[in-house]
Design a protein around this motif. Structure first.
Motif, PDB file in Angstrom:
ATOM      1  N   VAL A  82      42.481  40.817 -23.980  1.00  0.00           N
ATOM      2  CA  VAL A  82      42.233  40.086 -22.734  1.00  0.00           C
ATOM      3  C   VAL A  82      43.117  40.714 -21.665  1.00  0.00           C
ATOM      4  CG1 VAL A  82      42.385  37.867 -21.568  1.00  0.00           C
ATOM      5  CG2 VAL A  82      41.717  37.962 -23.979  1.00  0.00           C
ATOM      6  N   ARG A  83      42.529  40.995 -20.523  1.00  0.00           N
ATOM      7  CA  ARG A  83      43.282  41.590 -19.421  1.00  0.00           C
ATOM      8  C   ARG A  83      42.973  40.855 -18.130  1.00  0.00           C
ATOM      9  NH1 ARG A  83      44.710  47.449 -19.455  1.00  0.00           N
ATOM     10  NH2 ARG A  83      44.848  47.993 -21.639  1.00  0.00           N
ATOM     11  N   LEU A  84      43.943  40.843 -17.261  1.00  0.00           N
ATOM     12  CA  LEU A  84      43.735  40.336 -15.909  1.00  0.00           C
ATOM     13  C   LEU A  84      43.585  41.538 -14.989  1.00  0.00           C
ATOM     14  CD1 LEU A  84      46.438  37.536 -15.759  1.00  0.00           C
ATOM     15  CD2 LEU A  84      43.984  37.269 -16.101  1.00  0.00           C
ATOM     16  N   SER A  85      42.586  41.502 -14.160  1.00  0.00           N
ATOM     17  CA  SER A  85      42.394  42.614 -13.235  1.00  0.00           C
ATOM     18  C   SER A  85      43.016  42.257 -11.886  1.00  0.00           C
ATOM     19  CB  SER A  85      40.905  42.908 -13.060  1.00  0.00           C
ATOM     20  OG  SER A  85      40.278  41.830 -12.426  1.00  0.00           O
ATOM     21  N   PRO A  86      43.349  43.262 -11.100  1.00  0.00           N
ATOM     22  CA  PRO A  86      43.855  42.982  -9.757  1.00  0.00           C
ATOM     23  C   PRO A  86      42.755  42.355  -8.911  1.00  0.00           C
ATOM     24  CG  PRO A  86      43.528  45.330 -10.066  1.00  0.00           C
ATOM     25  CD  PRO A  86      43.270  44.675 -11.387  1.00  0.00           C
ATOM     26  N   PHE A  87      43.125  41.564  -7.924  1.00  0.00           N
ATOM     27  CA  PHE A  87      42.136  40.923  -7.056  1.00  0.00           C
ATOM     28  C   PHE A  87      41.568  41.953  -6.082  1.00  0.00           C
ATOM     29  CE2 PHE A  87      40.741  38.626  -3.301  1.00  0.00           C
ATOM     30  CZ  PHE A  87      39.916  37.680  -3.875  1.00  0.00           C
ATOM     31  N   PRO A  88      40.250  42.109  -6.037  1.00  0.00           N
ATOM     32  CA  PRO A  88      39.649  43.065  -5.097  1.00  0.00           C
ATOM     33  C   PRO A  88      39.599  42.472  -3.688  1.00  0.00           C
ATOM     34  CG  PRO A  88      37.937  42.014  -6.394  1.00  0.00           C
ATOM     35  CD  PRO A  88      39.252  41.490  -6.908  1.00  0.00           C
ATOM     36  N   TRP A  89      40.003  43.244  -2.707  1.00  0.00           N
ATOM     37  CA  TRP A  89      40.018  42.765  -1.320  1.00  0.00           C
ATOM     38  C   TRP A  89      38.767  43.155  -0.561  1.00  0.00           C
ATOM     39  CZ3 TRP A  89      43.172  39.019  -0.504  1.00  0.00           C
ATOM     40  CH2 TRP A  89      44.318  38.908  -1.283  1.00  0.00           C
ATOM     41  N   SER A  90      37.919  43.984  -1.163  1.00  0.00           N
ATOM     42  CA  SER A  90      36.658  44.350  -0.521  1.00  0.00           C
ATOM     43  C   SER A  90      35.628  44.609  -1.622  1.00  0.00           C
ATOM     44  CB  SER A  90      36.836  45.620   0.320  1.00  0.00           C
ATOM     45  OG  SER A  90      37.099  46.730  -0.505  1.00  0.00           O
ATOM     46  N   LEU A  91      34.375  44.693  -1.219  1.00  0.00           N
ATOM     47  CA  LEU A  91      33.313  44.961  -2.192  1.00  0.00           C
ATOM     48  C   LEU A  91      33.519  46.329  -2.839  1.00  0.00           C
ATOM     49  CD1 LEU A  91      30.712  44.136  -3.586  1.00  0.00           C
ATOM     50  CD2 LEU A  91      29.456  45.026  -1.618  1.00  0.00           C
ATOM     51  N   SER A  92      33.847  47.342  -2.034  1.00  0.00           N
ATOM     52  CA  SER A  92      34.035  48.683  -2.608  1.00  0.00           C
ATOM     53  C   SER A  92      35.248  48.720  -3.540  1.00  0.00           C
ATOM     54  CB  SER A  92      34.164  49.737  -1.506  1.00  0.00           C
ATOM     55  OG  SER A  92      35.280  49.470  -0.689  1.00  0.00           O
ATOM     56  N   ASP A  93      36.298  47.980  -3.199  1.00  0.00           N
ATOM     57  CA  ASP A  93      37.473  47.876  -4.071  1.00  0.00           C
ATOM     58  C   ASP A  93      37.081  47.224  -5.404  1.00  0.00           C
ATOM     59  OD1 ASP A  93      40.200  48.020  -4.802  1.00  0.00           O
ATOM     60  OD2 ASP A  93      40.586  46.016  -3.993  1.00  0.00           O
ATOM     61  N   GLY A  94      36.296  46.158  -5.323  1.00  0.00           N
ATOM     62  CA  GLY A  94      35.840  45.466  -6.531  1.00  0.00           C
ATOM     63  C   GLY A  94      34.977  46.355  -7.410  1.00  0.00           C
ATOM     64  N   LEU A  95      34.097  47.131  -6.788  1.00  0.00           N
ATOM     65  CA  LEU A  95      33.238  48.037  -7.557  1.00  0.00           C
ATOM     66  C   LEU A  95      34.062  49.132  -8.233  1.00  0.00           C
ATOM     67  CD1 LEU A  95      30.223  48.322  -5.103  1.00  0.00           C
ATOM     68  CD2 LEU A  95      30.275  47.142  -7.313  1.00  0.00           C
ATOM     69  N   GLN A  96      35.098  49.598  -7.551  1.00  0.00           N
ATOM     70  CA  GLN A  96      35.979  50.611  -8.142  1.00  0.00           C
ATOM     71  C   GLN A  96      36.707  50.042  -9.360  1.00  0.00           C
ATOM     72  OE1 GLN A  96      36.345  53.918  -7.337  1.00  0.00           O
ATOM     73  NE2 GLN A  96      37.587  53.980  -9.181  1.00  0.00           N
ATOM     74  N   ILE A  97      37.194  48.813  -9.243  1.00  0.00           N
ATOM     75  CA  ILE A  97      37.879  48.159 -10.364  1.00  0.00           C
ATOM     76  C   ILE A  97      36.912  47.973 -11.534  1.00  0.00           C
ATOM     77  CG2 ILE A  97      39.013  46.027 -11.126  1.00  0.00           C
ATOM     78  CD1 ILE A  97      40.124  45.810  -8.219  1.00  0.00           C
ATOM     79  N   LEU A  98      35.687  47.525 -11.238  1.00  0.00           N
ATOM     80  CA  LEU A  98      34.678  47.368 -12.290  1.00  0.00           C
ATOM     81  C   LEU A  98      34.426  48.692 -13.009  1.00  0.00           C
ATOM     82  CD1 LEU A  98      31.975  45.068 -10.671  1.00  0.00           C
ATOM     83  CD2 LEU A  98      33.362  44.556 -12.661  1.00  0.00           C
ATOM     84  N   GLN A  99      34.325  49.765 -12.245  1.00  0.00           N
ATOM     85  CA  GLN A  99      34.078  51.071 -12.841  1.00  0.00           C
ATOM     86  C   GLN A  99      35.247  51.496 -13.729  1.00  0.00           C
ATOM     87  OE1 GLN A  99      33.850  54.449 -10.144  1.00  0.00           O
ATOM     88  NE2 GLN A  99      32.246  55.341 -11.426  1.00  0.00           N
ATOM     89  N   THR A 100      36.453  51.295 -13.252  1.00  0.00           N
ATOM     90  CA  THR A 100      37.643  51.668 -14.020  1.00  0.00           C
ATOM     91  C   THR A 100      37.717  50.900 -15.330  1.00  0.00           C
ATOM     92  OG1 THR A 100      38.861  52.201 -12.000  1.00  0.00           O
ATOM     93  CG2 THR A 100      40.171  51.745 -13.968  1.00  0.00           C
ATOM     94  N   TYR A 101      37.547  49.578 -15.264  1.00  0.00           N
ATOM     95  CA  TYR A 101      37.627  48.767 -16.476  1.00  0.00           C
ATOM     96  C   TYR A 101      36.454  49.037 -17.409  1.00  0.00           C
ATOM     97  CZ  TYR A 101      41.717  46.027 -15.274  1.00  0.00           C
ATOM     98  OH  TYR A 101      42.999  45.638 -15.019  1.00  0.00           O
ATOM     99  N   SER A 102      35.295  49.349 -16.859  1.00  0.00           N
ATOM    100  CA  SER A 102      34.132  49.675 -17.704  1.00  0.00           C
ATOM    101  C   SER A 102      34.374  50.954 -18.490  1.00  0.00           C
ATOM    102  CB  SER A 102      32.878  49.820 -16.847  1.00  0.00           C
ATOM    103  OG  SER A 102      32.554  48.598 -16.230  1.00  0.00           O
TER     104      SER A 102
END
Length: 57
Positions: free
Chosen positions: A7-27
């Motif tokens: 189980v991991r906590l991800s950083p909070f995305p401050w924009s849509l592109s930031d969120g998509l980058q985080i999703l890609q990294t964790y995926s």
């Protein structure tokens, strides 16, 4: 059959592109570990829901 859970906590995305980058990294990380399930809350991506649709209490 051995099972491993992580189980991991991800950083909070401050924009849509930031969120998509985080999703890609964790995926990619999950794929390297051959994860069967990868979950994010439906509100994880900023702008993916409308404020007006949030129920008022």
């Amino acid at each position: 059959m051995e099972r491993t859970y992580e189980v991991r906590l991800s950083p909070f995305p401050w924009s849509l592109s930031d969120g998509l980058q985080i999703l890609q990294t964790y995926s990619k990380m999950a794929a390297k570990k051959k994860a069967s399930i990868l979950c994010f809350p439906e509100t994880f991506l900023p702008g993916s829901w409308e404020k007006n649709q949030i129920p008022r209490i």
